[in-house]
Write an enzyme that holds these catalytic residues in place. Structure first.
Site, mmCIF file in Angstrom:
data_model
loop_
_atom_site.group_PDB
_atom_site.id
_atom_site.type_symbol
_atom_site.label_atom_id
_atom_site.label_comp_id
_atom_site.label_asym_id
_atom_site.label_seq_id
_atom_site.Cartn_x
_atom_site.Cartn_y
_atom_site.Cartn_z
ATOM 1 N N ASP A 16 14.234 -36.652 -9.225
ATOM 2 C CA ASP A 16 13.573 -36.863 -10.516
ATOM 3 C C ASP A 16 13.547 -38.344 -10.903
ATOM 4 O O ASP A 16 14.427 -39.105 -10.513
ATOM 5 C CB ASP A 16 14.302 -36.037 -11.594
ATOM 6 N N ARG A 20 9.134 -42.379 -14.635
ATOM 7 C CA ARG A 20 9.808 -43.365 -15.490
ATOM 8 C C ARG A 20 10.063 -44.665 -14.743
ATOM 9 O O ARG A 20 10.005 -45.756 -15.313
ATOM 10 C CB ARG A 20 11.118 -42.779 -16.043
ATOM 11 N N HIS A 33 5.467 -41.970 -7.586
ATOM 12 C CA HIS A 33 5.446 -40.870 -6.609
ATOM 13 C C HIS A 33 5.306 -41.399 -5.182
ATOM 14 O O HIS A 33 5.874 -40.851 -4.242
ATOM 15 C CB HIS A 33 4.307 -39.902 -6.917
ATOM 16 N N GLU A 63 6.425 -25.313 -12.195
ATOM 17 C CA GLU A 63 6.038 -25.759 -13.539
ATOM 18 C C GLU A 63 5.256 -27.071 -13.513
ATOM 19 O O GLU A 63 4.620 -27.446 -14.509
ATOM 20 C CB GLU A 63 7.281 -25.932 -14.423
ATOM 21 N N LEU A 127 19.259 -31.788 11.894
ATOM 22 C CA LEU A 127 19.317 -31.544 10.452
ATOM 23 C C LEU A 127 18.098 -30.702 10.092
ATOM 24 O O LEU A 127 17.044 -30.881 10.690
ATOM 25 C CB LEU A 127 19.229 -32.898 9.721
ATOM 26 N N ARG A 170 21.142 -34.585 -8.827
ATOM 27 C CA ARG A 170 19.940 -34.759 -9.656
ATOM 28 C C ARG A 170 19.857 -36.209 -10.088
ATOM 29 O O ARG A 170 20.766 -36.724 -10.729
ATOM 30 C CB ARG A 170 19.930 -33.869 -10.884
HETATM 31 C C1 IPE Z 1 12.136 -31.258 -11.533
HETATM 32 O O1 IPE Z 1 11.716 -32.373 -12.226
HETATM 33 C C2 IPE Z 1 11.178 -30.935 -10.441
HETATM 34 C C3 IPE Z 1 11.154 -31.859 -9.318
HETATM 35 C C4 IPE Z 1 11.937 -32.886 -9.138
HETATM 36 C C5 IPE Z 1 10.176 -31.577 -8.316
HETATM 37 P P1 IPE Z 1 10.871 -32.260 -13.577
HETATM 38 O O2 IPE Z 1 10.656 -33.644 -14.063
HETATM 39 O O3 IPE Z 1 9.671 -31.427 -13.350
HETATM 40 O O4 IPE Z 1 11.889 -31.473 -14.503
HETATM 41 P P2 IPE Z 1 11.953 -31.343 -16.096
HETATM 42 O O5 IPE Z 1 10.590 -30.978 -16.567
HETATM 43 O O6 IPE Z 1 12.375 -32.681 -16.603
HETATM 44 O O7 IPE Z 1 12.991 -30.311 -16.342
HETATM 45 C C1 IPE Z 2 9.926 -36.185 -10.083
HETATM 46 O O1 IPE Z 2 9.630 -37.288 -10.878
HETATM 47 C C2 IPE Z 2 8.787 -35.802 -9.188
HETATM 48 C C3 IPE Z 2 8.082 -34.589 -9.598
HETATM 49 C C4 IPE Z 2 8.485 -33.773 -10.531
HETATM 50 C C5 IPE Z 2 6.852 -34.283 -8.914
HETATM 51 P P1 IPE Z 2 8.892 -37.126 -12.283
HETATM 52 O O2 IPE Z 2 7.423 -37.236 -12.039
HETATM 53 O O3 IPE Z 2 9.337 -35.923 -12.984
HETATM 54 O O4 IPE Z 2 9.385 -38.433 -13.013
HETATM 55 P P2 IPE Z 2 9.795 -38.557 -14.551
HETATM 56 O O5 IPE Z 2 10.841 -37.525 -14.816
HETATM 57 O O6 IPE Z 2 8.551 -38.328 -15.342
HETATM 58 O O7 IPE Z 2 10.301 -39.951 -14.646
HETATM 59 MG MG MG Z 3 10.888 -35.574 -14.297
#
Ligand code: IPE
Ligand code: IPE
Ligand code: MG
Length: 223
Positions: A16, A20, A33, A63, A127, A170
């Site tokens: 995650d 940001r 990404h 989601e 792995l 996480r």
């Molecule tokens: C969780 O991250 C999903 C992935 C890392 C693929 P999100 O950014 O979607 O999670 P929430 O919405 O903050 O819980």
């Molecule tokens: C995780 O990073 C990747 C996916 C969920 C696809 P985010 O895109 O959720 O990044 P933040 O949480 O908005 O920073």
């Molecule tokens: Mg996120």
């Protein structure tokens, strides 16, 4: 490389913080990404260097379709672009890649990319890397359990991911599981990292392993 006493067999990572990270660098979310995707290759090498057996990576949740069309499109086409770019390198890797999740909502070209990657790497045994894409624990249960469950063993054998997770990492300074490996991580140790996923490297990975090696896992028993 630091010597660590107790290494988890199976690590799950909620990758995650891509968006940001990009915002911090005054770039569009998709830039995050792109870097996040690249970081997967680094972390796979780290996992191999520590002798981890299974690495399960959360790449796109059930989601995440709720995001803007532009962002979703980008996330759908990035694996195909990476594959076309790194196809030859992939023939030489020593890890196996599996894609876990729903296969009925992604495009045919993404589906065949996933299949080609799985085929190319299926005989490797250093792995196993599970990439969770259009994955959620709830769908994992709903789609695999169509009849009565006999017992715990029966329930676990029906899941997409069969190996229990020992350590969940996480990144992105969030403190939740977001529908990731809920059953498999029932007794996992959980390491929350303040780093955004594109910044997650060797020293933070090592920190997570050291954290894990110091835990006393009781599984309900008294130690
Ligand atoms: C969780 O991250 C999903 C992935 C890392 C693929 P999100 O950014 O979607 O999670 P929430 O919405 O903050 O819980
Ligand atoms: C995780 O990073 C990747 C996916 C969920 C696809 P985010 O895109 O959720 O990044 P933040 O949480 O908005 O920073
Ligand atoms: Mg996120």
């Amino acid at each position: 490389m630091k010597k660590i006493k107790k290494i988890p067999e199976h690590i799950g990572i909620i990758m995650d913080g891509n968006g940001r990270y990009a915002l911090k660098k005054k770039k569009p979310r998709t830039y995050g990404h792109l870097l996040g995707g690249r970081n997967i290759f680094n972390v796979i090498q780290l996992a191999i260097s520590y002798g981890i057996k299974n690495l399960t990576l959360f790449a796109f949740s059930t989601e995440n379709w709720k995001r803007s069309e532009e962002e979703v499109d980008f996330l759908m086409k990035t694996p195909i672009e990476y594959y076309n770019k790194y196809k030859d390198k992939l023939k030489e890797v020593d890890y196996k890649v599996k894609f876990i999740g729903r296969k009925d909502r992604i495009s045919n070209s993404l589906k065949s990319t996933f299949e080609e990657i799985e085929n190319l790497t299926k005989d490797n045994d250093k792995l196993t890397v599970n990439i969770c894409f259009d994955y959620g624990s709830i769908d994992e249960l709903i789609l695999n359990i169509k009849s009565e469950v006999k017992d715990e063993k029966d329930l676990l054998s029906r899941l997409w991911i069969k190996e229990e997770v020992d350590l969940i990492i996480r990144t992105g300074n969030e403190f939740r599981l977001s529908n990731f490996c809920l059953i498999q991580s029932r007794y996992a140790e959980i390491f929350f990292s303040k780093k955004y996923w594109p910044q997650f490297g060797k020293s933070e990975f090592q920190k997570a392993l050291i954290f894990y090696s110091k835990r006393n896992r009781r599984f309900g028993k008294l130690s």
